[in-house]
Design an enzyme around this catalytic site. Structure first.
Site, PDB file in Angstrom:
ATOM      1  N   HIS A 155       0.821  -1.218   0.000  1.00  0.00           N
ATOM      2  CA  HIS A 155       0.000   0.000   0.000  1.00  0.00           C
ATOM      3  C   HIS A 155       0.854   1.267   0.000  1.00  0.00           C
ATOM      4  CE1 HIS A 155      -4.077  -1.752   0.799  1.00  0.00           C
ATOM      5  NE2 HIS A 155      -3.303  -2.792   1.073  1.00  0.00           N
ATOM      6  N   ASP A 362       3.474   9.369  -0.593  1.00  0.00           N
ATOM      7  CA  ASP A 362       2.309   8.576  -0.216  1.00  0.00           C
ATOM      8  C   ASP A 362       2.126   7.486  -1.257  1.00  0.00           C
ATOM      9  OD1 ASP A 362       0.109   7.971   1.391  1.00  0.00           O
ATOM     10  OD2 ASP A 362      -0.512  10.075   1.480  1.00  0.00           O
TER      11      ASP A 362
HETATM   12  P1  ADQ Z   1      -3.064   5.824   4.944  1.00  0.00           P
HETATM   13  O1  ADQ Z   1      -1.656   6.285   5.130  1.00  0.00           O
HETATM   14  O2  ADQ Z   1      -3.839   5.584   6.180  1.00  0.00           O
HETATM   15  O3  ADQ Z   1      -3.140   4.528   4.020  1.00  0.00           O
HETATM   16  P2  ADQ Z   1      -4.966   7.389   3.158  1.00  0.00           P
HETATM   17  O4  ADQ Z   1      -5.045   6.620   1.912  1.00  0.00           O
HETATM   18  O5  ADQ Z   1      -4.877   8.855   2.910  1.00  0.00           O
HETATM   19  O6  ADQ Z   1      -3.730   7.019   4.056  1.00  0.00           O
HETATM   20  O7  ADQ Z   1      -6.252   7.232   4.087  1.00  0.00           O
HETATM   21  C1  ADQ Z   1      -6.861   6.035   4.340  1.00  0.00           C
HETATM   22  C2  ADQ Z   1      -8.292   6.243   4.860  1.00  0.00           C
HETATM   23  O8  ADQ Z   1      -8.312   6.782   6.176  1.00  0.00           O
HETATM   24  C3  ADQ Z   1      -9.154   7.160   3.995  1.00  0.00           C
HETATM   25  O9  ADQ Z   1     -10.278   6.419   3.587  1.00  0.00           O
HETATM   26  C4  ADQ Z   1      -9.558   8.319   4.891  1.00  0.00           C
HETATM   27  O10 ADQ Z   1     -10.900   8.703   4.749  1.00  0.00           O
HETATM   28  C5  ADQ Z   1      -9.324   7.775   6.286  1.00  0.00           C
HETATM   29  N1  ADQ Z   1      -8.830   8.878   7.121  1.00  0.00           N
HETATM   30  C6  ADQ Z   1      -7.658   9.501   6.991  1.00  0.00           C
HETATM   31  N2  ADQ Z   1      -7.573  10.504   7.903  1.00  0.00           N
HETATM   32  C7  ADQ Z   1      -8.723  10.496   8.597  1.00  0.00           C
HETATM   33  C8  ADQ Z   1      -9.267  11.289   9.656  1.00  0.00           C
HETATM   34  N3  ADQ Z   1      -8.571  12.314  10.136  1.00  0.00           N
HETATM   35  N4  ADQ Z   1     -10.501  10.986  10.150  1.00  0.00           N
HETATM   36  C9  ADQ Z   1     -11.179   9.955   9.627  1.00  0.00           C
HETATM   37  N5  ADQ Z   1     -10.739   9.180   8.619  1.00  0.00           N
HETATM   38  C10 ADQ Z   1      -9.536   9.446   8.109  1.00  0.00           C
HETATM   39  C11 ADQ Z   1      -2.207   3.657   3.344  1.00  0.00           C
HETATM   40  C12 ADQ Z   1      -1.196   4.368   2.425  1.00  0.00           C
HETATM   41  C13 ADQ Z   1      -1.917   5.223   1.411  1.00  0.00           C
HETATM   42  C14 ADQ Z   1      -2.915   4.375   0.616  1.00  0.00           C
HETATM   43  C15 ADQ Z   1      -3.809   3.571   1.561  1.00  0.00           C
HETATM   44  C16 ADQ Z   1      -4.659   2.557   0.791  1.00  0.00           C
HETATM   45  O11 ADQ Z   1      -0.292   5.153   3.202  1.00  0.00           O
HETATM   46  O12 ADQ Z   1      -1.000   5.841   0.515  1.00  0.00           O
HETATM   47  O13 ADQ Z   1      -3.735   5.228  -0.171  1.00  0.00           O
HETATM   48  O14 ADQ Z   1      -3.025   2.824   2.491  1.00  0.00           O
HETATM   49  O15 ADQ Z   1      -3.860   1.744  -0.029  1.00  0.00           O
END
Ligand code: ADQ
Length: 456
Positions: A155, A362
Site C-alpha cells: 500500500h 504517499d
Molecule cells: P493511509 O496512510 O492511512 O493509508 P490514506 O489513503 O490517505 O492514508 O487514508 C486512508 C483512509 O483513512 C481514507 O479512507 C480516509 O478517509 C481515512 N482517514 C484519513 N484521515 C482520517 C481522519 N482524520 N478521520 C477519519 N478518517 C480518516 C495507506 C497508504 C496510502 C494508501 C492507503 C490505501 O499510506 O498511501 O492510499 O493505504 O492503499
C-alpha cells in the site's frame, strides 16, 4: 472459485459487514464480501500468552485474530515495521532506526502469522497479504512447505535502490519478497524501483509480462492503483442524515473553507503545509477574514517518539499562526486532533472549496480521491495535490504542487479559491472519469485475477 485468505497486520473492527475505517480495511472487506473467505491478522491486543482468538463469523467472512506479546509488538510493529520500513519506504532515511534484534522480531512475527495461517489453509486456497508488515510472510509459509498461490499488495511506496539500501538487511528483504507469486504496487514508479533493485542487486532477469526470475523463483509484478467507490462517496456526502455536522460547520464559516484530512504522520507533510498556509496568509492578505483552513488529524502510532514530536510541533505551530493573524472575529486555522466517522467526513469534504493533500510521499492517498468523489459536479471544489502522492499519477488535473515549495503551495491556494467555475468543472470531470475507471472494484478484481492466474 478457490477460497480467498486475506492477511494483514490488523483485522479492522467490522460490524454487520461494514468496515469502520477506509483505506486498506475498505479494500480488504470489498475483496471478501463477494465470495466470502478468511481474514487473519493481529487483534490489536497485547497479551503475555499470545494465543489465537476463537474464529468470528461476520456474514460470509471468517475473522481469525491473534494477540501479540509485548516483545513482539515492540520489535515487530513499533521497531522494524514502523521505525525502519515505514520511514525508508517513504524516503525519510533520516528517521530510520535500525536494530538487529528488532529485525529478528519482525521475522519472528511473520513466522508466527505463517504458522497460524498454514493451520487454516486448504490445498486450493489463495492468499492475499497486505502491506509492509508482511514482507517475510511468504518465505515463512514456503519454509512450512506451502505451495499455494501467494500475493502481496504494497500500500505504500517502494523506493529506488539508493534509498532501500540504507536498510542493512535490504538483500534479505527483497529475497523474501520474491517468495510471493505476485507483487502488486500502487504506481509504475514503485514497481520499476523494485525491478531495478531485483535486477541490479539480486541478479534477477525479466522474463516478460512484468514477471521476473530471481532466487530460483518466478515472481509476477503488477500495478494496481487503489481507488474508491465514487458513487457511494458522493451519496454519503449528500445524505441529509449525514449532514448535521457539516451544516453546523458551515454556519461558523465566513466564506472559503480549505480542508485537510490525514492521519497524524510525518509522511503527510503537515508541518510543511502549515508553513505554506502561513505563507499564503502573508502573501495574499486580500483573503484575510474570508478563508479558514481546517486540518483534521487524529493521532496515530501515539506510542512512538517521532509521532509524539510531530504532534507537539503542530500544536505549537497552529497556535503561533493563529496568534500572528487571527482577529476577534476570525480564526484562520482550525486544528482538530480527532477522527470522524466516514458518514460525517464525506459531507465535510463536500463543504470545502479546496482540499490540501500534500504528503511528502504517499503510496496512493485515498483522501484525495474521496474529496474529488464527494464534490457536487455542478460546483466542485479544487484539489491541491502533492506530486509525490501516488494519486498524482491519475489525478493529473488537480493543482499539482511540490510539498517542499511553500511559495508554490501558497500560490496554489490562491489559484484554487479564485478559480472560475468552468475550469473547476473541467478539472473535476477529468478526475472523476479516471477514478471511475480505476475504481476499488477494479483494483480488487485485477489483483485477484492475476493472483489466481486468470485473464483480467
Ligand atoms: P493511509 O496512510 O492511512 O493509508 P490514506 O489513503 O490517505 O492514508 O487514508 C486512508 C483512509 O483513512 C481514507 O479512507 C480516509 O478517509 C481515512 N482517514 C484519513 N484521515 C482520517 C481522519 N482524520 N478521520 C477519519 N478518517 C480518516 C495507506 C497508504 C496510502 C494508501 C492507503 C490505501 O499510506 O498511501 O492510499 O493505504 O492503499
Amino acid at each position: 472459485m478457490s477460497r480467498l485468505i486475506v492477511v494483514s497486520n490488523r483485522v479492522a473492527p467490522i460490524q454487520e459487514g461494514e468496515a469502520t475505517a477506509g483505506g486498506l480495511a475498505a479494500g480488504v472487506l470489498d475483496a471478501l464480501k463477494g465470495h466470502g473467505g478468511v481474514w487473519f491478522g493481529w487483534s490489536g491486543e497485547i497479551a503475555d500468552n499470545a494465543e489465537p482468538q476463537p474464529a468470528r463469523e461476520v456474514g460470509p467472512i471468517t475473522l481469525f485474530t491473534i494477540d501479540l506479546s509485548r516483545t513482539d509488538y515492540d520489535q515487530y510493529y513499533r521497531g522494524f515495521a514502523n521505525g525502519v520500513l515505514w520511514p525508508v519506504l517513504h524516503y525519510q532515511i533520516g528517521l530510520e532506526k535500525y536494530d538487529r534484534a528488532e529485525f529478528a522480531g519482525y521475522k519472528r512475527v511473520n513466522d508466527l502469522f505463517a504458522r497460524s495461517v498454514a493451520k487454516l489453509m486448504r490445498p486450493d486456497d489463495v492468499v492475499w497479504a497486505h502491506d509492509y508488515h508482511l514482507l517475510f510472510f511468504a518465505e515463512s509459509l514456503r519454509n512450512l512447505g506451502v505451495t499455494n498461490r501467494l500475493g502481496l499488495f504494497l500500500h505504500i511506496p517502494f523506493p529506488g535502490p539508493g534509498t532501500l539500501r540504507t536498510i542493512p538487511c535490504h538483500a534479505e528483504l527483497v529475497r523474501a519478497m520474491c517468495h510471493y507469486d505476485l507483487l502488486g504496487f500502487q504506481t509504475e514508479q514503485d514497481r520499476a524501483a523494485f525491478l531495478d533493485y531485483a535486477i541490479r542487486w539480486s541478479g534477477g532477469r525479466m522474463i516478460g509480462d512484468g514477471a521476473i526470475a530471481a532466487f530460483d523463483r518466478v515472481v509476477k509484478t503488477g500495478v494496481y492503483p487503489i481507488g474508491v467507490h465514487v458513487d457511494e462517496v458522493r451519496a454519503q456526502a449528500g445524505l441529509a442524515a449525514n449532514r448535521r455536522v457539516a451544516t453546523r460547520l458551515r454556519a461558523t464559516l465566513l466564506d472559503w473553507l480549505i480542508l485537510s484530512v490525514d492521519r497524524l504522520d510525518y509522511s503527510k507533510g503537515l508541518r510543511q503545509r502549515f508553513m505554506a498556509y502561513e505563507r499564503f496568509l502573508q502573501d495574499y492578505p486580500n483573503w484575510h477574514n474570508n478563508v479558514t483552513f481546517m486540518q483534521i488529524a487524529p493521532p496515530s502510532r501515539g506510542d512512538i517518539d517521532t509521532y509524539q514530536e510531530i504532534r507537539r510541533e503542530l500544536e505549537g505551530e497552529a497556535g503561533r499562526i493563529n496568534g500572528r493573524f487571527a482577529e476577534v472575529d476570525w480564526v484562520p486555522l482550525r486544528y482538530l486532533n480527532k477522527s470522524f466517522p466516514r458518514n460525517v467526513l464525506m459531507p465535510l469534504y463536500a463543504e470545502a472549496q479546496a482540499c490540501l493533500v500534500t504528503p511528502l510521499r504517499d503510496g496512493m492517498n485515498l483522501v484525495a480521491k474521496e474529496y474529488v468523489a464527494a464534490q457536487n459536479p455542478a460546483d466542485p471544489g479544487v484539489l491541491i495535490l502533492s506530486q509525490f502522492a501516488g494519486a498524482a499519477n491519475e489525478l493529473e488535473t488537480a493543482l499539482l504542487v511540490n510539498p517542499y515549495d511553500e511559495e508554490g503551495m501558497a500560490a496554489a491556494m490562491d489559484q484554487a479559491i479564485a478559480m472560475p467555475i468552468e475550469e473547476r468543472q473541467e478539472r473535476h470531470a477529468a478526475m472523476i472519469k479516471v477514478m471511475k475507471e480505476n475504481s476499488l472494484e477494479r483494483w480488487r478484481d485485477r489483483f485477484q485475477a492475476d493472483l489466481r492466474g486468470e485473464q483480467s
